[in-house]
Each structure stands twice: as structure tokens, then as C-alpha cells.
Design a protein around this motif. Structure first.
Motif, PDB file in Angstrom:
ATOM      1  N   ILE B   8       0.797  -1.212   0.000  1.00 26.39           N
ATOM      2  CA  ILE B   8       0.000   0.000   0.000  1.00 26.39           C
ATOM      3  C   ILE B   8       0.833   1.267   0.000  1.00 26.39           C
ATOM      4  O   ILE B   8       0.489   2.226  -0.625  1.00 26.39           O
ATOM      5  CB  ILE B   8      -0.951   0.059   1.208  1.00 26.39           C
ATOM      6  CG1 ILE B   8      -0.244  -0.451   2.458  1.00 26.39           C
ATOM      7  CG2 ILE B   8      -2.194  -0.714   0.953  1.00 26.39           C
ATOM      8  CD1 ILE B   8      -1.021  -0.183   3.695  1.00 26.39           C
ATOM      9  N   THR B   9       1.911   1.257   0.722  1.00 27.12           N
ATOM     10  CA  THR B   9       2.767   2.439   0.729  1.00 27.12           C
ATOM     11  C   THR B   9       4.208   1.958   0.765  1.00 27.12           C
ATOM     12  O   THR B   9       4.489   0.837   1.145  1.00 27.12           O
ATOM     13  CB  THR B   9       2.544   3.310   1.977  1.00 27.12           C
ATOM     14  OG1 THR B   9       2.984   2.577   3.121  1.00 27.12           O
ATOM     15  CG2 THR B   9       1.097   3.712   2.147  1.00 27.12           C
ATOM     16  N   ARG B  33      -0.838   6.279   8.903  1.00 31.85           N
ATOM     17  CA  ARG B  33      -1.867   6.609   7.904  1.00 31.85           C
ATOM     18  C   ARG B  33      -2.652   5.367   7.493  1.00 31.85           C
ATOM     19  O   ARG B  33      -3.880   5.404   7.367  1.00 31.85           O
ATOM     20  CB  ARG B  33      -1.212   7.249   6.662  1.00 31.85           C
ATOM     21  CG  ARG B  33      -1.171   8.771   6.714  1.00 31.85           C
ATOM     22  CD  ARG B  33      -0.919   9.358   5.324  1.00 31.85           C
ATOM     23  NE  ARG B  33       0.285   8.807   4.700  1.00 31.85           N
ATOM     24  CZ  ARG B  33       1.517   9.275   4.900  1.00 31.85           C
ATOM     25  NH1 ARG B  33       1.707  10.308   5.687  1.00 31.85           N
ATOM     26  NH2 ARG B  33       2.551   8.725   4.290  1.00 31.85           N
ATOM     27  N   SER B  34      -1.949   4.281   7.252  1.00 25.72           N
ATOM     28  CA  SER B  34      -2.629   3.037   6.873  1.00 25.72           C
ATOM     29  C   SER B  34      -3.550   2.546   7.992  1.00 25.72           C
ATOM     30  O   SER B  34      -4.686   2.128   7.745  1.00 25.72           O
ATOM     31  CB  SER B  34      -1.595   1.941   6.572  1.00 25.72           C
ATOM     32  OG  SER B  34      -0.795   2.307   5.473  1.00 25.72           O
ATOM     33  N   ALA B  37      -6.782   4.545   8.327  1.00 21.57           N
ATOM     34  CA  ALA B  37      -7.796   4.184   7.332  1.00 21.57           C
ATOM     35  C   ALA B  37      -8.572   2.948   7.770  1.00 21.57           C
ATOM     36  O   ALA B  37      -9.766   2.804   7.477  1.00 21.57           O
ATOM     37  CB  ALA B  37      -7.138   3.949   5.964  1.00 21.57           C
ATOM     38  N   ASP B  83      -8.399   5.077  -1.307  1.00 19.05           N
ATOM     39  CA  ASP B  83      -7.262   6.011  -1.267  1.00 19.05           C
ATOM     40  C   ASP B  83      -6.081   5.418  -0.495  1.00 19.05           C
ATOM     41  O   ASP B  83      -4.921   5.688  -0.806  1.00 19.05           O
ATOM     42  CB  ASP B  83      -7.672   7.341  -0.623  1.00 19.05           C
ATOM     43  CG  ASP B  83      -8.598   8.156  -1.524  1.00 19.05           C
ATOM     44  OD1 ASP B  83      -8.743   7.800  -2.707  1.00 19.05           O
ATOM     45  OD2 ASP B  83      -9.194   9.126  -1.025  1.00 19.05           O
ATOM     46  N   ALA B  84      -6.386   4.617   0.533  1.00 20.17           N
ATOM     47  CA  ALA B  84      -5.314   4.029   1.347  1.00 20.17           C
ATOM     48  C   ALA B  84      -4.727   2.780   0.705  1.00 20.17           C
ATOM     49  O   ALA B  84      -3.773   2.203   1.226  1.00 20.17           O
ATOM     50  CB  ALA B  84      -5.840   3.701   2.745  1.00 20.17           C
TER      51      ALA B  84
END
Lengths: 115, 115
Positions: B8-9, B33-34, B37, B83-84
Motif C-alpha cells: 500500500i505504501t 496513515r494506513s 484508514a 485512497d489508502a
């Protein structure tokens, strides 16, 4: 003989991974609470520093400098992590010491894992 | 041959579990952030329903009733998850369909696992 698993909440302990079957409302509430406690950069760094310390334990006095925040702010974050069951707290003289609760992060990870 | 991992990131993809070494500030930001979400009961139920559906995919039209919320509210939550990087979205005629992004939840789980 050792007891290495202390599930943080009943909901985290009881359930199949969320990818296997649809979560019920109360299970979702419990997991969301656990994730909220973790979903903060400072708290992630604090739990990580404690976990990477010798014996997976650290004095509160050693936790302010690495995150660059005031003692009261760090204490607040440590309380959130302790209330959520990720850290345990013991007082020794002037300072509180915080230890990683074995199995608590793993319980959350297991719920997110598809395998 | 299959490609089943879509991290994811960058921060979720790159790093050792947070119990192994102290997280850096930017890695902690990405993981937080993940987790943010995911840290909502409705979003956990939605991702769980999608994941438990045939082909790990579901029409938005089938996601409002199970969580008992309005279409706009459900759409908002689905957008946060998309978005995540946890869900992917594809439009088919009138309705959007949402699929679980393979490996995205596992990337987060891996960072939380001590083993």
C-alpha cells in the motif's frame, strides 16, 4: 513453561481474520479500538522503541528524547497504549517502566492477515 | 505466475516489523496513515464483506444494507479505503465495484507481527 499470549481484547482474541468472514458489529468495534490506539506516529515509535529495547522493556525516562516530545505528551501516549493492552506499566522508584505485552500486536496482526 | 503483493505504501513495503527495530519518523507516519484508514468499525466491516465475497469483490449496491448506513456515507468510507490502497475501484455501468487489493492488509499485518 511460559504464558506468552495475552490477547488485548476478547474481540481480538476470538475471531477469524477479517478476510475470511464478514466481521460482526461488536468485533469490528473492538478491532477498531485497538487499531485507533496504534494509528498514531508517536505511539508507533514508542511501542517500537520499547519492543526493540533489551527485554522489550524501557524506562519512561528514556522515551522522551527519541520522539522529541515533552514528558506529559509522552506519558499520555504511553497511557493510551497501556489502556489498549499493548504495553504494561510498572513503577520502580521515581520512574514508570513500560514493557511490551507479549502477543498483543500479534493478535491484531492475525486478524489482518489473509493466510 | 502471479503477482499477489501490491504494497500500500513504500513505508509499509520496506520495513522490518516494528518490534525488531525502532521505527523512523517517516516510516511511523506511513504506517499510522494506513492504520487510521482501517481504524473505523464501518470500514473494517466493509473491507471484511468485500474480502469474504466471491472473488474478493463486491458491488457498492450490495454494501449499504449490511452496514445499515446511507449510500453517501458508505461511499465516503469506500473512498478512504481505496485512497489508502486497501480496495480498488472499477466502474461497471451504473455501479462501482470494489475489490480487495491483494497483499495490502498483509503488508500492514507483517509490520505488526513479532515472529
Amino acid at each position: 513453561m511460559s504464558t506468552t499470549t495475552l490477547p488485548i481484547t476478547d474481540s481480538a482474541a476470538c475471531c477469524a481474520p477479517l478476510t475470511r468472514e464478514a466481521l460482526g458489529a461488536s468485533q469490528a468495534d473492538g478491532l477498531a479500538r485497538s487499531l485507533k490506539a496504534l494509528a498514531d506516529p508517536t505511539r508507533l515509535r514508542l511501542i517500537s522503541i520499547v519492543a526493540a529495547s533489551e527485554g522489550q522493556e524501557a524506562c519512561a525516562c528514556d522515551l522522551t528524547a527519541p520522539v522529541g516530545l515533552s514528558q506529559p505528551t509522552v506519558s499520555h501516549h504511553l497511557k493510551v497504549l497501556t489502556d489498549a493492552g499493548f504495553l504494561s506499566r510498572s513503577q520502580r522508584g521515581t520512574w514508570a517502566h513500560f514493557a511490551l505485552v507479549p502477543g498483543a500486536l500479534d493478535s491484531v496482526a492475525r486478524l489482518l492477515t489473509s493466510a
